[in-house]
Motif scaffolding. Structure first.
Motif, PDB file in Angstrom:
ATOM      1  N   GLY A 160     -17.910 -11.653 -57.078  1.00 28.21           N
ATOM      2  CA  GLY A 160     -17.453 -12.156 -55.793  1.00 28.21           C
ATOM      3  C   GLY A 160     -16.438 -13.263 -55.939  1.00 28.21           C
ATOM      4  N   GLU A 161     -16.629 -14.134 -56.921  1.00 28.59           N
ATOM      5  CA  GLU A 161     -15.682 -15.217 -57.142  1.00 28.59           C
ATOM      6  C   GLU A 161     -14.332 -14.674 -57.608  1.00 28.59           C
ATOM      7  N   ALA A 162     -14.347 -13.644 -58.435  1.00 26.48           N
ATOM      8  CA  ALA A 162     -13.081 -13.043 -58.869  1.00 26.48           C
ATOM      9  C   ALA A 162     -12.342 -12.438 -57.682  1.00 26.48           C
ATOM     10  N   LEU A 163     -13.069 -11.759 -56.788  1.00 26.22           N
ATOM     11  CA  LEU A 163     -12.451 -11.205 -55.588  1.00 26.22           C
ATOM     12  C   LEU A 163     -11.888 -12.316 -54.707  1.00 26.22           C
ATOM     13  N   ARG A 164     -12.642 -13.392 -54.560  1.00 26.10           N
ATOM     14  CA  ARG A 164     -12.191 -14.499 -53.721  1.00 26.10           C
ATOM     15  C   ARG A 164     -10.896 -15.100 -54.249  1.00 26.10           C
ATOM     16  N   GLN A 165     -10.845 -15.349 -55.548  1.00 25.94           N
ATOM     17  CA  GLN A 165      -9.656 -15.951 -56.136  1.00 25.94           C
ATOM     18  C   GLN A 165      -8.435 -15.060 -55.950  1.00 25.94           C
ATOM     19  N   ASP A 166      -8.606 -13.756 -56.172  1.00 30.94           N
ATOM     20  CA  ASP A 166      -7.487 -12.829 -55.989  1.00 30.94           C
ATOM     21  C   ASP A 166      -7.055 -12.792 -54.536  1.00 30.94           C
ATOM     22  N   TRP A 167      -8.023 -12.831 -53.622  1.00 33.47           N
ATOM     23  CA  TRP A 167      -7.711 -12.809 -52.185  1.00 33.47           C
ATOM     24  C   TRP A 167      -6.926 -14.050 -51.786  1.00 33.47           C
ATOM     25  N   VAL A 168      -7.354 -15.216 -52.266  1.00 37.39           N
ATOM     26  CA  VAL A 168      -6.651 -16.459 -51.940  1.00 37.39           C
ATOM     27  C   VAL A 168      -5.238 -16.438 -52.504  1.00 37.39           C
ATOM     28  N   ARG A 169      -5.091 -15.911 -53.710  1.00 37.00           N
ATOM     29  CA  ARG A 169      -3.762 -15.830 -54.314  1.00 37.00           C
ATOM     30  C   ARG A 169      -2.826 -15.000 -53.445  1.00 37.00           C
ATOM     31  N   LEU A 226     -14.429 -20.348 -48.540  1.00 37.83           N
ATOM     32  CA  LEU A 226     -13.455 -19.277 -48.735  1.00 37.83           C
ATOM     33  C   LEU A 226     -12.267 -19.747 -49.566  1.00 37.83           C
ATOM     34  N   ILE A 227     -11.711 -20.884 -49.196  1.00 34.86           N
ATOM     35  CA  ILE A 227     -10.555 -21.447 -49.893  1.00 34.86           C
ATOM     36  C   ILE A 227     -10.944 -22.840 -50.359  1.00 34.86           C
ATOM     37  N   ARG A 228     -11.079 -23.026 -51.657  1.00 32.56           N
ATOM     38  CA  ARG A 228     -11.509 -24.308 -52.180  1.00 32.56           C
ATOM     39  C   ARG A 228     -10.515 -25.406 -51.785  1.00 32.56           C
ATOM     40  N   GLU A 229     -11.016 -26.614 -51.768  1.00 32.86           N
ATOM     41  CA  GLU A 229     -10.206 -27.732 -51.279  1.00 32.86           C
ATOM     42  C   GLU A 229      -8.887 -27.856 -52.034  1.00 32.86           C
ATOM     43  N   ASP A 230      -8.920 -27.650 -53.358  1.00 35.91           N
ATOM     44  CA  ASP A 230      -7.692 -27.785 -54.135  1.00 35.91           C
ATOM     45  C   ASP A 230      -6.752 -26.592 -53.948  1.00 35.91           C
ATOM     46  N   GLU A 231      -7.224 -25.524 -53.275  1.00 42.40           N
ATOM     47  CA  GLU A 231      -6.393 -24.352 -53.020  1.00 42.40           C
ATOM     48  C   GLU A 231      -5.793 -24.376 -51.612  1.00 42.40           C
ATOM     49  N   GLN A 232      -6.299 -25.261 -50.777  1.00 39.50           N
ATOM     50  CA  GLN A 232      -5.935 -25.244 -49.362  1.00 39.50           C
ATOM     51  C   GLN A 232      -4.547 -25.836 -49.121  1.00 39.50           C
ATOM     52  N   ARG A 233      -3.877 -25.273 -48.135  1.00 41.92           N
ATOM     53  CA  ARG A 233      -2.617 -25.804 -47.641  1.00 41.92           C
ATOM     54  C   ARG A 233      -2.749 -26.001 -46.142  1.00 41.92           C
ATOM     55  N   PRO A 234      -1.945 -26.881 -45.560  1.00 44.27           N
ATOM     56  CA  PRO A 234      -2.063 -27.121 -44.121  1.00 44.27           C
ATOM     57  C   PRO A 234      -1.963 -25.822 -43.313  1.00 44.27           C
ATOM     58  N   GLY A 235      -2.842 -25.677 -42.337  1.00 41.79           N
ATOM     59  CA  GLY A 235      -2.800 -24.510 -41.462  1.00 41.79           C
ATOM     60  C   GLY A 235      -3.512 -23.286 -41.994  1.00 41.79           C
TER      61      GLY A 235
END
Length: 252
Positions: A160-169, A226-235
């Motif tokens: 699940g974490e691998a899917l999440r990371q790919d999705w966020v990318r 869903l999107i870790r704090e260090d991955e987040q961008r405004p909006g």
């Protein structure tokens, strides 16, 4: 037949003062009084106390317990089913902890050193905030998704974490390219998001996904799952929410 407060305390393994406190805060008020004015509990009161103590053993704060046991849409059987599910999940967590301790003991006995990753893998790379489990149970406990969910295995969590990371990318790339939340690419990502939720919940309706999407905007802690704090961008929360809404509209 009424049960005096001292007997109830002894049966439940708690103090009389605890029962007095529960009465004072409205969590458990006895249905009667003895001729001398002492608290007297009937069988329904004892059933409520049992539910309270189960939730307390699961680590729920009293404020949350009050909300759960007073829920008019949940009967005694539903409370027991929910508590069983929570206990099974707790057993799974404790089982993983026991296995980790066993590995550490074995490694020490054999003179082997565990890697830093092996030492801490049982704790996971992302920890939910304190109190989140209780709030989630209050908010989602009566939904079919929550009631049908089973604790994920270590392998499920890793996948699940691998899917999440790919999705966020891919989400980040779409936003960087100027994609709109109602674009085909964004709504496809929203549908994948629903599938990721279903991996955890067992199923995820569009309405449940829509509600979660709203929380991504109103409650930042939810977006962090869903999107870790260090991955987040405004909006980011607004974009995901709008993509979910557009995807629901596309599929209706």
């Amino acid at each position: 037949m009424g049960h005096p407060v001292g007997k109830v305390a002894a049966l439940a393994g708690i103090t009389v003062r605890t029962l007095h406190h529960y009465d004072e805060i409205g969590l458990l008020s006895p249905s009667g009084r003895t001729g001398s004015g002492y608290r007297s509990y009937d069988d329904d009161d004892l059933d409520r106390l049992q539910r309270i103590l189960f939730y307390r053993e699961l680590g729920f704060p009293l404020e949350t317990i009050a909300t759960l046991v007073d829920d008019p849409g949940t009967d005694a059987g539903a409370h027991l089913e929910r508590q069983r599910e929570l206990l099974v999940a707790r057993i799974g967590e404790l089982g993983r902890m026991v296995a980790a301790v066993d590995r550490a003991m074995e490694a020490r006995a054999m003179g082997n050193a565990l890697t830093p990753e092996e030492k801490f893998e049982v704790f996971g790379g992302f920890r939910e905030p304190d109190g989140y489990a209780e709030e989630a149970a209050r908010r989602w406990g009566d939904t079919p998704e929550w009631q049908g969910a089973t604790p994920p295995s270590k392998e499920d969590l890793a996948a699940g974490e691998a899917l999440r990371q790919d999705w966020v990318r891919r989400l980040t790339a779409l936003r960087d390219a100027g994609g709109a939340p109602d674009s085909t690419e964004a709504t496809d990502l929203a549908e994948e998001h629903r599938a990721m939720l279903a991996r955890v919940m067992g199923e995820c309706s569009y309405e449940t996904q829509r509600r979660i999407g709203e929380l991504y905007v109103t409650e930042p802690v939810q977006l962090g799952f869903l999107i870790r704090e260090d991955e987040q961008r405004p909006g980011a929360g607004e974009f995901v929410r709008d993509a979910i809404v557009a995807n629901v509209a596309r599929r209706q």
